[in-house]
Motif scaffolding. Structure first.
Motif, PDB file in Angstrom:
ATOM      1  N   LEU A 196       0.827  -1.212   0.000  1.00 27.68           N
ATOM      2  CA  LEU A 196       0.000   0.000   0.000  1.00 27.68           C
ATOM      3  C   LEU A 196       0.858   1.258   0.000  1.00 27.68           C
ATOM      4  O   LEU A 196       0.582   2.214  -0.729  1.00 27.68           O
ATOM      5  CB  LEU A 196      -0.915   0.023   1.231  1.00 27.68           C
ATOM      6  CG  LEU A 196      -2.200  -0.786   1.203  1.00 27.68           C
ATOM      7  CD1 LEU A 196      -2.927  -0.629   2.530  1.00 27.68           C
ATOM      8  CD2 LEU A 196      -3.094  -0.365   0.059  1.00 27.68           C
ATOM      9  N   GLU A 197       1.880   1.247   0.824  1.00 26.91           N
ATOM     10  CA  GLU A 197       2.743   2.425   0.940  1.00 26.91           C
ATOM     11  C   GLU A 197       3.454   2.705  -0.381  1.00 26.91           C
ATOM     12  O   GLU A 197       3.483   3.852  -0.855  1.00 26.91           O
ATOM     13  CB  GLU A 197       3.759   2.200   2.058  1.00 26.91           C
ATOM     14  CG  GLU A 197       4.569   3.430   2.400  1.00 26.91           C
ATOM     15  CD  GLU A 197       5.435   3.200   3.619  1.00 26.91           C
ATOM     16  OE1 GLU A 197       6.572   2.696   3.441  1.00 26.91           O
ATOM     17  OE2 GLU A 197       4.971   3.494   4.736  1.00 26.91           O
ATOM     18  N   LYS A 198       3.997   1.663  -1.003  1.00 22.59           N
ATOM     19  CA  LYS A 198       4.693   1.836  -2.278  1.00 22.59           C
ATOM     20  C   LYS A 198       3.731   2.276  -3.381  1.00 22.59           C
ATOM     21  O   LYS A 198       4.067   3.129  -4.216  1.00 22.59           O
ATOM     22  CB  LYS A 198       5.396   0.542  -2.677  1.00 22.59           C
ATOM     23  CG  LYS A 198       6.582   0.202  -1.791  1.00 22.59           C
ATOM     24  CD  LYS A 198       7.214  -1.119  -2.178  1.00 22.59           C
ATOM     25  CE  LYS A 198       8.373  -1.472  -1.248  1.00 22.59           C
ATOM     26  NZ  LYS A 198       8.972  -2.787  -1.571  1.00 22.59           N
ATOM     27  N   THR A 199       2.539   1.712  -3.381  1.00 21.67           N
ATOM     28  CA  THR A 199       1.551   2.087  -4.392  1.00 21.67           C
ATOM     29  C   THR A 199       1.109   3.530  -4.203  1.00 21.67           C
ATOM     30  O   THR A 199       1.008   4.296  -5.178  1.00 21.67           O
ATOM     31  CB  THR A 199       0.336   1.137  -4.326  1.00 21.67           C
ATOM     32  OG1 THR A 199       0.783  -0.217  -4.515  1.00 21.67           O
ATOM     33  CG2 THR A 199      -0.688   1.472  -5.395  1.00 21.67           C
ATOM     34  N   ALA A 200       0.864   3.924  -2.978  1.00 22.06           N
ATOM     35  CA  ALA A 200       0.439   5.299  -2.702  1.00 22.06           C
ATOM     36  C   ALA A 200       1.500   6.297  -3.141  1.00 22.06           C
ATOM     37  O   ALA A 200       1.183   7.390  -3.637  1.00 22.06           O
ATOM     38  CB  ALA A 200       0.133   5.466  -1.217  1.00 22.06           C
ATOM     39  N   LYS A 201       2.770   5.938  -2.991  1.00 22.66           N
ATOM     40  CA  LYS A 201       3.865   6.841  -3.344  1.00 22.66           C
ATOM     41  C   LYS A 201       3.984   7.075  -4.848  1.00 22.66           C
ATOM     42  O   LYS A 201       4.656   8.019  -5.269  1.00 22.66           O
ATOM     43  CB  LYS A 201       5.189   6.316  -2.784  1.00 22.66           C
ATOM     44  CG  LYS A 201       5.315   6.505  -1.281  1.00 22.66           C
ATOM     45  CD  LYS A 201       6.636   5.950  -0.756  1.00 22.66           C
ATOM     46  CE  LYS A 201       6.779   6.212   0.738  1.00 22.66           C
ATOM     47  NZ  LYS A 201       8.034   5.624   1.294  1.00 22.66           N
ATOM     48  N   LYS A 202       3.315   6.248  -5.640  1.00 23.55           N
ATOM     49  CA  LYS A 202       3.333   6.473  -7.090  1.00 23.55           C
ATOM     50  C   LYS A 202       2.562   7.740  -7.461  1.00 23.55           C
ATOM     51  O   LYS A 202       2.733   8.293  -8.546  1.00 23.55           O
ATOM     52  CB  LYS A 202       2.721   5.269  -7.824  1.00 23.55           C
ATOM     53  CG  LYS A 202       3.484   3.966  -7.636  1.00 23.55           C
ATOM     54  CD  LYS A 202       4.854   4.017  -8.251  1.00 23.55           C
ATOM     55  CE  LYS A 202       5.547   2.673  -8.151  1.00 23.55           C
ATOM     56  NZ  LYS A 202       6.948   2.729  -8.618  1.00 23.55           N
ATOM     57  N   GLY A 203       1.677   8.169  -6.571  1.00 21.48           N
ATOM     58  CA  GLY A 203       0.967   9.429  -6.789  1.00 21.48           C
ATOM     59  C   GLY A 203      -0.299   9.338  -7.613  1.00 21.48           C
ATOM     60  O   GLY A 203      -0.945  10.359  -7.870  1.00 21.48           O
ATOM     61  N   ARG A 204      -0.666   8.147  -8.024  1.00 24.62           N
ATOM     62  CA  ARG A 204      -1.910   7.997  -8.795  1.00 24.62           C
ATOM     63  C   ARG A 204      -3.085   7.790  -7.833  1.00 24.62           C
ATOM     64  O   ARG A 204      -2.918   7.229  -6.744  1.00 24.62           O
ATOM     65  CB  ARG A 204      -1.817   6.808  -9.751  1.00 24.62           C
ATOM     66  CG  ARG A 204      -0.726   6.962 -10.794  1.00 24.62           C
ATOM     67  CD  ARG A 204      -0.726   5.796 -11.783  1.00 24.62           C
ATOM     68  NE  ARG A 204       0.437   5.891 -12.650  1.00 24.62           N
ATOM     69  CZ  ARG A 204       0.487   6.622 -13.767  1.00 24.62           C
ATOM     70  NH1 ARG A 204      -0.600   7.277 -14.164  1.00 24.62           N
ATOM     71  NH2 ARG A 204       1.591   6.675 -14.489  1.00 24.62           N
TER      72      ARG A 204
END
Length: 362
Positions: free
Chosen positions: A143-151
Motif C-alpha cells: 500500500l505504501e509503495k503504491t500510494a507513493k506512485k501518486g496515482r
C-alpha cells in the motif's frame, strides 16, 4: 459530504459527482485477447465508465509451492495452479494493446495490480488510477509503495476489519489523499445476508473526507443500486459475456443486458435522490389544482361571526381557498361577510389575516 478528487482525466468522484461505474473484466476473458476486446467494447456500450482487468507477475504474487499445487477444479486451465494462472495472464505487450483499444473505444482502462511488480508495470503503462484488490488491502508495504506512485487509488475492503481499514487510512492518507474505500465481501457469488451495506454508512462516518463506494459479487443488480442510494460514489461489478463459461467468477458476474440495466438504474436513482428540501414542486401543481383540498364552511356562517373549529371542514373545493393546514389559524378570526354552508373559505371572507397570510406564503 466526502471530498472530490479526479479519479481519471476529466472525471471526478465524490461529493455530488455521478457514481463512477467500473466493469471488472478481471480474468473473465478466458485468456483470449479477442474476447477481452469484445468485453471492453461491451462495457463501453453498456455505459460503464471504466473497463478493469487484473494484472499479476505470477512469481511475485505466488510462491513456488502455490504455483506447483495441483489444480483439478472444473474451472482449471491447467494441471497446476501456475499453469492455470499463466493461461489467463496477458503479457505486457498485450496489456499495451488492450489499453490502446480502450482509448480508441472511449472508455477508461485500468487493472488491479496484484503484486508490487504488477503495480510497477501498470505505473509504466500510465493507467489513470490503481485498484487495490481486497487481498492486498492489509499488505501495508504494498500500500505504501503504491500510494507513493501518486496515482489515485480505489481500495476494496473484502476480508478486512474496521480496525485494519483505519490502519489503511492512516498509511495512505498522508502520502496520497486521492483515494476511496469500497465496501466489499469476498465471496463468489455473494449471498444477500453477507453484503452488509450498512458498512457503507459506517465508512462514511469513520472516513468523512474520502468517497466511499461498493464492490459487489452478488447476483443481480438490486443490491448495487441500493448501495448507490446509500451514497456509494464508485460501484464495481464483475462482468462476463456468458455466465456458463468456464471460470469461478462468471457466476457472480453481470452479462451485458444486466450491466446495461445496472447503469440505467444507477443513473435513475441518482436523478431520484434530488434535493433534501421538501416543498410543493411545479410537477405537482396539476394534481394540487385538481385534488388539493381547502377549508370549507361546515355550516352557514353569518357576517361578523368568530370562527370556531366546528364551523369548518376540509374538502376539495372550488374555488381554491385556505389550505387544510391553515384550519387552526382560522379559528378565532372574524368573518367579513356571510359564508354559505359548503362554501370555500377565502381570504376575502376573513379579517385580520396579515400574519396568517405571511405564514401561508412561506
Amino acid at each position: 459530504m466526502s471530498r472530490e478528487f479526479e479519479l481519471c482525466p476529466g472525471r471526478r468522484v465524490g461529493g455530488e459527482q455521478p457514481c463512477f461505474i467500473i466493469a471488472e473484466i478481471g480474468q473473465n476473458h478466458q485468456g483470449d485477447l479477442a474476447i477481452a476486446k469484445r468485453m471492453i467494447r461491451m462495457a463501453k456500450d453498456c455505459g460503464a465508465d471504466c473497463a478493469k482487468f487484473q494484472k499479476s507477475e505470477l512469481e511475485y504474487k505466488f510462491n513456488k509451492k502455490a504455483l506447483e499445487r495441483p489444480y483439478t477444479s472444473k474451472h482449471s486451465w491447467g494441471k497446476t495452479y501456475g499453469e492455470h494462472k499463466r493461461h489467463l495472464e496477458f503479457s505486457h505487450d498485450q496489456y499495451r494493446e488492450l489499453k490502446k483499444y480502450a482509448e480508441e473505444t472511449g472508455i477508461f482502462f485500468t487493472a488491479s495490480g496484484m503484486d508490487e511488480m504488477a503495480v510497477e508495470f501498470l505505473h509504466e503503462l500510465d493507467v489513470p488510477f490503481f485498484k487495490v484488490g481486497s487481498g492486498d488491502t492489509n499488505n501495508f508495504p504494498y500500500l505504501e509503495k503504491t500510494a507513493k506512485k501518486g496515482r489515485p487509488m480505489v481500495i476494496s475492503s473484502g476480508m478486512q476489519s474496521m480496525n485494519t481499514m483505519h490502519q489503511v487510512y492512516q498509511i495512505v492518507k498522508p502520502i496520497n489523499p486521492n483515494f476511496c474505500f469500497l465496501q466489499c465481501t469476498s465471496a463468489y457469488p455473494l449471498q444477500p445476508e453477507d453484503v452488509n451495506l450498512r458498512v457503507i454508512s459506517a465508512y462514511q462516518s469513520a472516513f468523512p473526507d474520502i468517497p466511499i463506494g461498493y464492490s459487489g459479487h452478488e447476483t443481480g443488480i438490486a443490491i448495487s443500486v441500493a448501495a448507490v442510494a446509500m451514497g456509494a460514489k464508485v460501484v464495481e461489478r464483475h462482468v462476463t459475456l456468458d455466465k456458463t463459461w468456464k471460470g469461478s467468477d462468471h457466476q457472480a458476474s453481470l452479462e451485458p443486458n444486466e450491466l446495461a440495466e445496472l447503469v440505467k438504474a444507477i443513473r435513475t436513482v441518482e436523478k431520484a435522490m434530488g434535493s433534501p428540501v421538501k416543498q410543493l414542486l411545479p410537477c405537482e401543481m396539476a394534481c394540487n389544482e385538481k385534488l388539493g383540498k381547502s377549508v370549507v364552511a361546515k355550516v352557514t356562517i353569518p357576517e361578523g361571526a368568530v370562527l370556531t373549529l366546528d364551523m369548518l371542514t376540509v374538502k376539495v373545493g372550488e374555488p381554491k381557498g385556505f389550505p387544510p393546514e391553515a384550519i387552526f389559524d382560522l379559528v378565532g378570526q372574524k368573518v367579513k361577510k356571510n359564508i354559505e354552508e359548503d362554501e370555500t373559505i377565502t381570504e376575502q371572507a376573513v379579517e385580520n389575516l396579515e400574519n396568517h397570510v405571511k405564514k401561508v406564503k412561506c
